[in-house]
Design a protein around this motif. Sequence first.
Motif, PDB file in Angstrom:
ATOM      1  N   THR A  48       0.955  -1.353  -0.473  1.00  0.00           N
ATOM      2  CA  THR A  48      -0.356   0.141  -0.290  1.00  0.00           C
ATOM      3  C   THR A  48       1.189   1.361   0.013  1.00  0.00           C
ATOM      4  N   GLU A  49       1.148   1.988  -0.997  1.00  0.00           N
ATOM      5  CA  GLU A  49       1.338   3.058  -0.793  1.00  0.00           C
ATOM      6  C   GLU A  49       0.715   4.162  -0.635  1.00  0.00           C
ATOM      7  N   SER A  50       1.257   5.723  -0.050  1.00  0.00           N
ATOM      8  CA  SER A  50       0.876   6.971   0.002  1.00  0.00           C
ATOM      9  C   SER A  50       2.180   7.990  -0.445  1.00  0.00           C
ATOM     10  N   GLY A  51       1.667   8.605  -0.318  1.00  0.00           N
ATOM     11  CA  GLY A  51       2.463  10.072  -0.201  1.00  0.00           C
ATOM     12  C   GLY A  51       2.578  10.974  -1.213  1.00  0.00           C
ATOM     13  N   GLY A  52       1.856  10.530  -2.496  1.00  0.00           N
ATOM     14  CA  GLY A  52       1.118  11.343  -3.810  1.00  0.00           C
ATOM     15  C   GLY A  52       0.689  12.523  -3.657  1.00  0.00           C
ATOM     16  N   ASP A  53       1.334  13.570  -4.332  1.00  0.00           N
ATOM     17  CA  ASP A  53       0.615  14.816  -4.213  1.00  0.00           C
ATOM     18  C   ASP A  53       0.987  15.628  -5.564  1.00  0.00           C
ATOM     19  N   SER A  54       0.225  16.670  -5.595  1.00  0.00           N
ATOM     20  CA  SER A  54       0.311  17.328  -6.675  1.00  0.00           C
ATOM     21  C   SER A  54       1.570  18.940  -6.168  1.00  0.00           C
ATOM     22  N   VAL A  55       2.801  18.840  -6.852  1.00  0.00           N
ATOM     23  CA  VAL A  55       3.990  19.655  -6.289  1.00  0.00           C
ATOM     24  C   VAL A  55       4.117  20.892  -6.823  1.00  0.00           C
ATOM     25  N   GLN A  56       4.699  22.001  -7.072  1.00  0.00           N
ATOM     26  CA  GLN A  56       5.112  22.843  -8.189  1.00  0.00           C
ATOM     27  C   GLN A  56       7.106  22.274  -8.416  1.00  0.00           C
ATOM     28  N   SER A  57       7.113  22.041  -9.487  1.00  0.00           N
ATOM     29  CA  SER A  57       8.552  21.659 -10.030  1.00  0.00           C
ATOM     30  C   SER A  57       9.489  22.241  -8.817  1.00  0.00           C
ATOM     31  N   GLY A  58      10.690  21.615  -8.824  1.00  0.00           N
ATOM     32  CA  GLY A  58      11.679  21.626  -7.927  1.00  0.00           C
ATOM     33  C   GLY A  58      11.397  21.716  -5.855  1.00  0.00           C
ATOM     34  N   GLY A  59      10.098  21.137  -5.970  1.00  0.00           N
ATOM     35  CA  GLY A  59       9.284  20.490  -4.906  1.00  0.00           C
ATOM     36  C   GLY A  59      10.018  19.333  -4.936  1.00  0.00           C
ATOM     37  N   SER A  60       9.352  18.773  -2.942  1.00  0.00           N
ATOM     38  CA  SER A  60       9.867  17.089  -3.512  1.00  0.00           C
ATOM     39  C   SER A  60       8.819  16.191  -2.665  1.00  0.00           C
ATOM     40  N   LEU A  61       8.835  15.335  -2.146  1.00  0.00           N
ATOM     41  CA  LEU A  61       8.133  14.345  -1.996  1.00  0.00           C
ATOM     42  C   LEU A  61       8.519  13.249  -1.548  1.00  0.00           C
ATOM     43  N   ARG A  62       8.434  12.450  -0.406  1.00  0.00           N
ATOM     44  CA  ARG A  62       7.465  11.765   0.063  1.00  0.00           C
ATOM     45  C   ARG A  62       7.333  10.371   0.192  1.00  0.00           C
ATOM     46  N   LEU A  63       7.194   9.139  -1.067  1.00  0.00           N
ATOM     47  CA  LEU A  63       6.761   8.818  -0.924  1.00  0.00           C
ATOM     48  C   LEU A  63       6.930   7.216  -0.008  1.00  0.00           C
ATOM     49  N   SER A  64       5.756   6.720   0.325  1.00  0.00           N
ATOM     50  CA  SER A  64       5.594   5.147   1.640  1.00  0.00           C
ATOM     51  C   SER A  64       5.132   4.072   1.335  1.00  0.00           C
ATOM     52  N   CYS A  65       5.920   2.975   1.181  1.00  0.00           N
ATOM     53  CA  CYS A  65       5.300   1.548   0.709  1.00  0.00           C
ATOM     54  C   CYS A  65       4.614   1.056   1.682  1.00  0.00           C
ATOM     55  N   VAL A  66       3.607   0.497   2.710  1.00  0.00           N
ATOM     56  CA  VAL A  66       3.550  -0.658   3.429  1.00  0.00           C
ATOM     57  C   VAL A  66       3.251  -2.147   2.874  1.00  0.00           C
ATOM     58  N   ALA A  67       4.059  -3.007   3.735  1.00  0.00           N
ATOM     59  CA  ALA A  67       3.874  -4.606   3.226  1.00  0.00           C
ATOM     60  C   ALA A  67       3.651  -5.352   4.290  1.00  0.00           C
ATOM     61  N   SER A  68       3.138  -6.267   3.553  1.00  0.00           N
ATOM     62  CA  SER A  68       1.783  -6.898   4.451  1.00  0.00           C
ATOM     63  C   SER A  68       1.721  -8.437   4.051  1.00  0.00           C
ATOM     64  N   GLY A  69       1.708  -9.142   4.266  1.00  0.00           N
ATOM     65  CA  GLY A  69       1.179 -10.810   4.122  1.00  0.00           C
ATOM     66  C   GLY A  69       2.872 -11.894   3.392  1.00  0.00           C
ATOM     67  N   PHE A  70       3.271 -10.637   3.675  1.00  0.00           N
ATOM     68  CA  PHE A  70       4.980 -11.582   3.194  1.00  0.00           C
ATOM     69  C   PHE A  70       6.224 -11.026   4.237  1.00  0.00           C
ATOM     70  N   ALA A  71       7.382 -12.347   4.331  1.00  0.00           N
ATOM     71  CA  ALA A  71       8.407 -11.582   5.265  1.00  0.00           C
ATOM     72  C   ALA A  71       9.038 -10.386   3.919  1.00  0.00           C
ATOM     73  N   PHE A  72       9.010  -9.131   4.763  1.00  0.00           N
ATOM     74  CA  PHE A  72       9.061  -8.457   3.759  1.00  0.00           C
ATOM     75  C   PHE A  72      10.912  -7.549   3.373  1.00  0.00           C
ATOM     76  N   ASN A  73      11.429  -8.625   4.656  1.00  0.00           N
ATOM     77  CA  ASN A  73      13.061  -8.396   4.550  1.00  0.00           C
ATOM     78  C   ASN A  73      13.929  -9.651   4.106  1.00  0.00           C
ATOM     79  N   LEU A  74      13.085  -9.785   3.439  1.00  0.00           N
ATOM     80  CA  LEU A  74      13.564 -11.117   2.700  1.00  0.00           C
ATOM     81  C   LEU A  74      14.007 -11.228   0.790  1.00  0.00           C
TER      82      LEU A  74
END
Length: 124
Positions: A5-31
Amino acid sequence: QDQLTESGGDSVQSGGSLRLSCVASGFAFNLYAMGWFRRGPEKERELVAAISADGVMTYYAESVKGRFTISRDNGLNTLYLQMNTLERQDTALYSCARSGGPMYSLSHYSYPVSGPGTQVTVAS
């Protein structure tokens, strides 16, 4: 059931910054290596960045190198994409994906699980 499940998308001006996140479930993420893909308007799906399961190895597409940073927190089962100096051509639906093993691949077919995506729109 493997889920991303992703989040963090948005509308920004050129030159701006964003941080996207993705939360994982149902499996061993570290593998598993993980990747961020994007599909812009009338463009092919593109692998933007990837990271190995242990977070040591990373890959960046030439178009984002030096501007984007991929990272992960295996304790939180979360993948990140820090995007700086955004440009209009970065406008796309960004999705995270799980690879088939601990090392990433540059082949789209090596990522069997993907999230629905989060929209990033960059206005000039």
